[in-house]
Enzyme design. Structure first.
Site, PDB file in Angstrom:
ATOM      1  N   GLY A 140      56.448  24.576  63.986  1.00  0.00           N
ATOM      2  CA  GLY A 140      55.237  24.606  63.169  1.00  0.00           C
ATOM      3  C   GLY A 140      55.028  23.334  62.373  1.00  0.00           C
ATOM      4  N   CYS A 141      54.623  23.503  61.110  1.00  0.00           N
ATOM      5  CA  CYS A 141      54.304  22.355  60.264  1.00  0.00           C
ATOM      6  C   CYS A 141      55.509  21.464  59.995  1.00  0.00           C
ATOM      7  CB  CYS A 141      53.723  22.837  58.941  1.00  0.00           C
ATOM      8  SG  CYS A 141      52.135  23.683  59.096  1.00  0.00           S
ATOM      9  N   ALA A 142      56.716  22.006  60.104  1.00  0.00           N
ATOM     10  CA  ALA A 142      57.920  21.197  59.906  1.00  0.00           C
ATOM     11  C   ALA A 142      58.280  20.387  61.146  1.00  0.00           C
ATOM     12  CB  ALA A 142      59.094  22.095  59.523  1.00  0.00           C
ATOM     13  N   GLY A 143      57.550  20.593  62.233  1.00  0.00           N
ATOM     14  CA  GLY A 143      57.908  19.973  63.504  1.00  0.00           C
ATOM     15  C   GLY A 143      57.870  18.458  63.523  1.00  0.00           C
TER      16      GLY A 143
END
Length: 348
Positions: A140-143
């Site tokens: 997700g956004c941490a990718g």
């Protein structure tokens, strides 16, 4: 052993632009009169800090009855185009050809395709037949930050090899008029599409040296963020309010991640954070004890592009590179798990 360095960075967005006013009108048409809680949550279109965003399809497309096949087809077409655009720019800035790439790390969580995106674009890109492919899903956004960590370790393990990292997301494909939930309305107000590509190599020079990377996962937090999957496609899960969680918990986690490398927040000269939303940016400033308004580039990227998930932090980093990095920069992002990822960069 030589450490990995960022040789080049490029970003790309799809052609269709959705203004926040158009997104609000879309949401009113899709949810107004059908969802009793719509009026209470509709203010997010004004408070999100977003002026516009880019999408792989024009806004009228999202008003049609759409299922998994239609959304998947749009993901494959849109994500492949973004991959090629960002990757070619990054290769050009690095003075390389696709044949020079030894490893491709592809980060994407907004669609599912087998063969993976890297295989689908390999012919058009011109990758060699022996290129090593590393597709990464679910971060997700941490990718973006987590993907940088993976790519850096691969580059460092084979000094002199060229690693291409591509983070590409088509978040707007999760716009769902059939899901009458607060989370779905918020997603409609926040999400945009985009891609970023970086070339990494364990060598001298480059834009920045990747000094350290770390991750942290909070226990019992699976419900905070993620996807639901059904016949209509991917549906967003926001079961807890992320800004107050970030304000309370991110600071201690960031300190712990830095301590693993013998660093502290006092050693950081600049922050490059994933701007998940206007309230999230403010929460990060408070969590890190930063002056209010310091994360100006994060707010500017959010305003122009929305939350594009994994690639968004690289849009912020691109602005930081243009201004010149100080001695040490901390990149941060949070994503499903619920987790956080950090990377410290040293100026080249």
């Amino acid at each position: 052993m030589k450490t990995a360095r960022i040789v080049s960075l490029a970003t790309a967005v799809p052609p269709h632009v959705i203004s926040q006013a158009d997104a609000a009108s879309f949401a009113t048409s899709a949810f107004g009169g059908r969802f009793d809680g719509f009026e209470q949550v509709a203010g997010v279109f004004m408070t999100s800090g977003i002026r516009r965003r880019h999408a792989v399809r024009p806004i009228d497309w999202y008003m049609q009855p759409l299922g998994w096949p239609e959304r998947s087809a749009a993901y494959v077409e849109g994500a492949c185009a973004l991959f090629i655009d960002a990757a070619r720019q990054a290769l050009g800035k690095a003075g390389l050809k696709a044949l020079d790439i030894d490893t491709v790390v592809t980060v994407s969580s907004t669609g599912i395709t087998t063969p993976s995106l890297d295989a689908r674009v390999a012919g058009e890109m011109g990758f060699k037949t022996g290129v090593e492919r590393v597709p990464v899903f679910g971060l997700g956004c941490a990718g973006g930050v987590s993907g940088l960590s993976i790519a850096a370790r691969l580059a460092q393990s084979r000094p002199g090899s060229n690693v291409l990292l591509v983070a590409v997301e088509t978040c707007t494909l999760s716009f769902r008029s059939d899901q009458l939930t607060k989370a779905n309305v918020v997603a409609t107000a926040l999400f945009g599409d985009g891609a970023a590509a970086l070339v990494l190599r364990a060598d001298e020079g480059g834009l920045a040296e990747i000094e350290s990377t770390a991750q942290y996962t909070w226990p019992d937090t699976l419900d905070i963020m993620g996807w639901s999957v059904d016949a209509e496609g991917l549906g967003v899960i926001f079961d807890r309010s992320i800004p107050p969680f970030a304000e309370e918990h991110f600071g201690p986690a960031a300190r712990l991640m830095l301590e693993r490398s013998g660093l502290s927040l006092g050693d950081i000269d600049r922050f490059v954070c994933h701007p998940g939303g206007a309230k999230v940016v403010t929460a990060l400033e408070r969590a890190l004890s930063l002056p209010q308004g310091l994360l100006a580039d994060e707010r500017a990227v959010l305003e122009e592009y929305g939350n594009m998930s994994a690639p968004t932090v690289f849009f912020v980093l691109e602005r930081a590179f243009a201004k010149g990095l100080p001695k040490r920069t901390l990149m941060t992002a949070m994503g499903p798990g619920f987790s956080a990822a950090t990377a410290t960069l040293l100026a080249a």
